[in-house]
Write an enzyme that holds these catalytic residues in place. Structure first.
Site, short mmCIF file in Angstrom:
data_model
loop_
_atom_site.label_atom_id
_atom_site.label_comp_id
_atom_site.label_asym_id
_atom_site.label_seq_id
_atom_site.Cartn_x
_atom_site.Cartn_y
_atom_site.Cartn_z
CB THR A 66 -2.07 5.37 -1.85
OG1 THR A 66 -1.71 4.63 -1.61
CG2 THR A 66 -2.92 6.31 -1.28
CB THR A 67 1.11 2.65 -5.67
OG1 THR A 67 0.16 2.45 -4.70
CG2 THR A 67 2.36 2.64 -5.93
CG ASP A 103 -1.79 1.40 1.40
OD1 ASP A 103 -2.76 0.74 0.69
OD2 ASP A 103 -1.75 2.18 2.42
CG ASP A 151 -6.12 0.76 0.35
OD1 ASP A 151 -6.56 1.06 1.39
OD2 ASP A 151 -5.96 0.39 -0.50
P1 ADP Z 1 -3.23 2.44 -5.95
O1 ADP Z 1 -2.59 2.89 -3.93
O2 ADP Z 1 -2.89 3.09 -6.95
O3 ADP Z 1 -4.21 2.05 -6.00
P2 ADP Z 1 -2.34 -0.46 -6.62
O4 ADP Z 1 -1.59 -1.09 -6.94
O5 ADP Z 1 -3.70 -0.74 -5.73
O6 ADP Z 1 -2.49 0.81 -6.62
O7 ADP Z 1 -3.00 -0.11 -8.46
C1 ADP Z 1 -3.62 0.24 -9.44
C2 ADP Z 1 -3.60 -0.10 -10.37
O8 ADP Z 1 -3.51 -1.25 -11.02
C3 ADP Z 1 -4.61 0.20 -10.72
O9 ADP Z 1 -4.43 1.28 -12.19
C4 ADP Z 1 -5.46 -0.40 -11.60
O10 ADP Z 1 -6.55 -0.12 -13.11
C5 ADP Z 1 -4.70 -1.57 -12.01
N1 ADP Z 1 -5.11 -3.23 -11.53
C6 ADP Z 1 -6.17 -2.92 -10.51
N2 ADP Z 1 -6.16 -5.01 -10.52
C7 ADP Z 1 -5.53 -5.06 -12.11
C8 ADP Z 1 -5.38 -6.42 -13.47
N3 ADP Z 1 -6.67 -7.42 -12.79
N4 ADP Z 1 -5.01 -6.29 -14.26
C9 ADP Z 1 -4.68 -5.17 -14.79
N5 ADP Z 1 -4.57 -3.78 -14.25
C10 ADP Z 1 -4.99 -4.02 -12.61
MG MG Z 2 -5.19 0.24 -5.09
#
Ligand code: ADP
Ligand code: MG
Length: 560
Positions: free
Chosen positions: A101-102, A68, A398
């Site tokens: 956030t990331t 996270d 989240d």
């Molecule tokens: P954040 O803190 O930004 O939410 P995450 O590590 O949760 O970071 O990653 C979020 C990103 O991953 C988003 O752009 C989301 O659309 C993408 N994402 C989530 N699940 C999938 C998936 N199954 N395939 C492709 N992208 C995904």
């Molecule tokens: Mg996320």
């Protein structure tokens, strides 16, 4: 150094305190950009479902394993002022929308990296800032244009959204179970406001965690879980059809403020004194009993003797319940919190199908469950170890926030970098409508947006160049939901993959990242006071102001 000015007569004038460090112009900018980009670099590899986790060790040796962004940045002790601003981005996104956030840190880092290219080509930062701001406004319009409304009652789609937010976490394998819990919990406590929209107050969801069992044992309780035990061994441990009294005064004889001395001269008097106390406590219990309550949840203490009488009356009691839990109990059971025992009537009681003391690992907890249409619920998080439980808790946070986002503003987009790629594509064309050098900044903004699908692809082990070429080609042909399917390592329609995210998260990422980047770009002078504890420089003073080394690049960042 700028802190020394000279008068026309050549006399040095000291403006800043001795030991103050200043870096100006390009140097200040470069330091800030380097520090901020490094922060983005740290979280980058954790983006998306195939992102890696980080193991963070604090000064006491406690280990946190997380993916996270907000947590990673909270745990590392960042020193550089510009790096701190990046941490702030993550925090503000976390507070506003809870997810993304990331992405926002990665995007802000990319904006700064592209800005540096322009600065190196002698584009003035203020031109870049203006261009970024125009591009950001246009980007928001574009993302709003492609977003579409959903029905907040459509549980199926809500589940997909909840699952997407957990997709990138340690708990992703269990997201069918956890996602369902998140959807049910938020829908249960959502309240309709006058204009028909929903309001979700996450304070009404109590998340309790306990290591042990597996994540699949995590449960939604339609009521409240108290990490307290029943106060007296003689009391029932299970009550069906509970009638619950919530009292926030003590069932004790009040002690006087001043120390009073009671002189007792003969044993009879002593007896009378104790009997009197006994009678008062029994009267209190009688009041509870006559209201018809069979469960008493008390915010304050319960005297041993009162406990004894309660047990005799078959009333289950818990004492020293937290105030915040009392409010949740009132919302869950429909009880009214009563201050004065004399006021307690049958009308004030709440109800639950079952109140029971159960063993959770080594602790005894009281479950108040089966409440009718409760406006407060609990989630009991379980998992193999404390670290797993903690990460599950963060992922739930989240997902709960994401549910709140979509219930309150029911508009969504697909994920996997599709909206970012779409906006980037559109922005590149739109850039030509801008004047002069601002065009360059808009182009760079578009390139920076591409860092999201690019990073997702890289983290999934896909070839970055091939992937981005294919993505751009398919976006140009008009298939706007084309993105990176990280699980299967292909470029595809993310809608069909059920990867769905709230519009509000995407909006917040764009807003916060642009703001942070602009703020950092606007700085051309860093004046840092040294800590007063620092030993003074050598006599003459100038020595202490010698190098700017402490502020250069990583020098100022302490990531222990
Ligand atoms: P954040 O803190 O930004 O939410 P995450 O590590 O949760 O970071 O990653 C979020 C990103 O991953 C988003 O752009 C989301 O659309 C993408 N994402 C989530 N699940 C999938 C998936 N199954 N395939 C492709 N992208 C995904
Ligand atoms: Mg996320």
């Amino acid at each position: 150094m700028a802190s020394i000015q000279t008068t026309p007569g050549g006399m040095p004038v000291l403006i800043l305190k001795e030991g103050t460090k200043e870096s100006k112009g390009k140097e200040a900018q470069r330091n800030n950009l380097t520090a901020a980009k490094l922060i983005a670099e740290i979280v980058k590899t954790s983006l998306g479902p195939r992102g890696m986790d980080k193991m963070l060790v604090d000064t006491l040796g406690d280990v946190t394993i997380t993916n996270d962004g907000a947590t990673i940045l909270k745990e590392i002790d960042v020193q550089h002022p510009a790096a701190k601003m990046m941490v702030e981005v993550a925090k503000s996104v976390d507070n506003e929308v809870g997810d993304g956030t990331t992405s926002s840190v990665v995007f802000a880092g990319a904006l700064l990296e592209r800005a540096e290219d322009l600065i190196n080509k002698d584009v003035h930062p203020s031109v870049i800032i203006d261009g970024y701001s125009a591009a950001s406004e246009q980007a928001l319009k574009l993302v709003q244009k492609i977003a579409f409304k959903i029905d907040p009652a459509n549980k199926e789609i809500l589940l997909k959204i909840a699952r997407t937010s957990m997709d990138s976490k340690l708990v992703s394998d269990d997201s069918p179970v956890l996602g369902q819990i998140v959807v049910d919990a938020t829908r249960q406590i959502a309240e309709k406001s006058e204009d028909g929209s929903l309001k979700v107050d996450l304070d009404n969801i109590k998340v309790e965690k306990k290591a042990g069992g597996s994540i699949r044992d995590t449960k939604l309780i339609k009521g409240v879980v108290l990490d307290k035990e029943v106060v007296h061994a003689g009391m029932p441990k299970r009550i069906d059809g509970a009638k619950i009294a919530l009292i926030n005064s003590a069932l004790e004889i009040e002690k006087t403020e001043m120390s009073a001395e009671i002189r007792i001269t003969d044993p009879q008097q002593m007896q009378m004194f104790l009997e009197e106390e006994n009678k008062m406590l029994k009267a209190m219990v009688d009041k509870v009993k006559s209201s018809g309550a069979n469960v008493l949840l008390c915010q304050k203490g319960i005297d041993d003797i009162a406990q004894h009488y309660l047990a005799k009356a078959n009333i289950m009691a818990v004492r020293r319940v937290k105030e915040s839990d009392m409010f949740k109990l009132a919302k869950a059971t429909g009880a009214r919190i009563v201050n004065n025992l004399d006021d307690l009537t049958a009308k004030d009681l709440g109800s639950a199908d079952l109140v029971e003391e159960r063993k959770v690992e080594t602790d005894k907890w009281v479950f108040i469950e089966g409440c009718k249409n409760p406006k407060a619920v609990s989630i009991l998080v379980r998992g193999g170890s404390q670290r797993v439980v903690d990460e599950a808790d963060r992922s739930l946070h989240d997902a709960l926030m994401v549910m709140k986002d979509v219930l309150e503003k029911p508009a969504i987009v697909a994920g996997g970098g599709a909206p970012e790629a779409y906006i980037a594509n559109e922005l590149r064309q739109w850039a030509s409508t801008q004047e002069g050098r601002a065009q360059l900044a808009v182009q760079k903004f578009a390139d920076a947006l591409d860092s999201i699908p690019l990073t997702l692809a890289e983290n999934s082990g896909m070839d970055p160049i091939d992937t981005m070429t294919e993505l751009r080609a398919r976006q140009s042909k008009g298939s706007k939901w084309t993105g990176i399917d990280c699980r299967n390592g292909v470029v595809t329609d993310m809608f069909k993959q059920d990867v769905l995210e709230p519009l509000s998260v995407k909006e917040q990422i764009i807003k916060s990242a642009t703001e942070a980047a602009s703020m950092i770009l606007r700085i051309d002078d860093v004046i840092a006071a040294t800590k007063s504890k620092m030993p003074a420089g050598p006599p003459g003073g100038m020595g202490g102001m010698g190098g700017m080394g402490g502020m250069g690049g990583m020098g100022g960042m302490d990531m222990e």
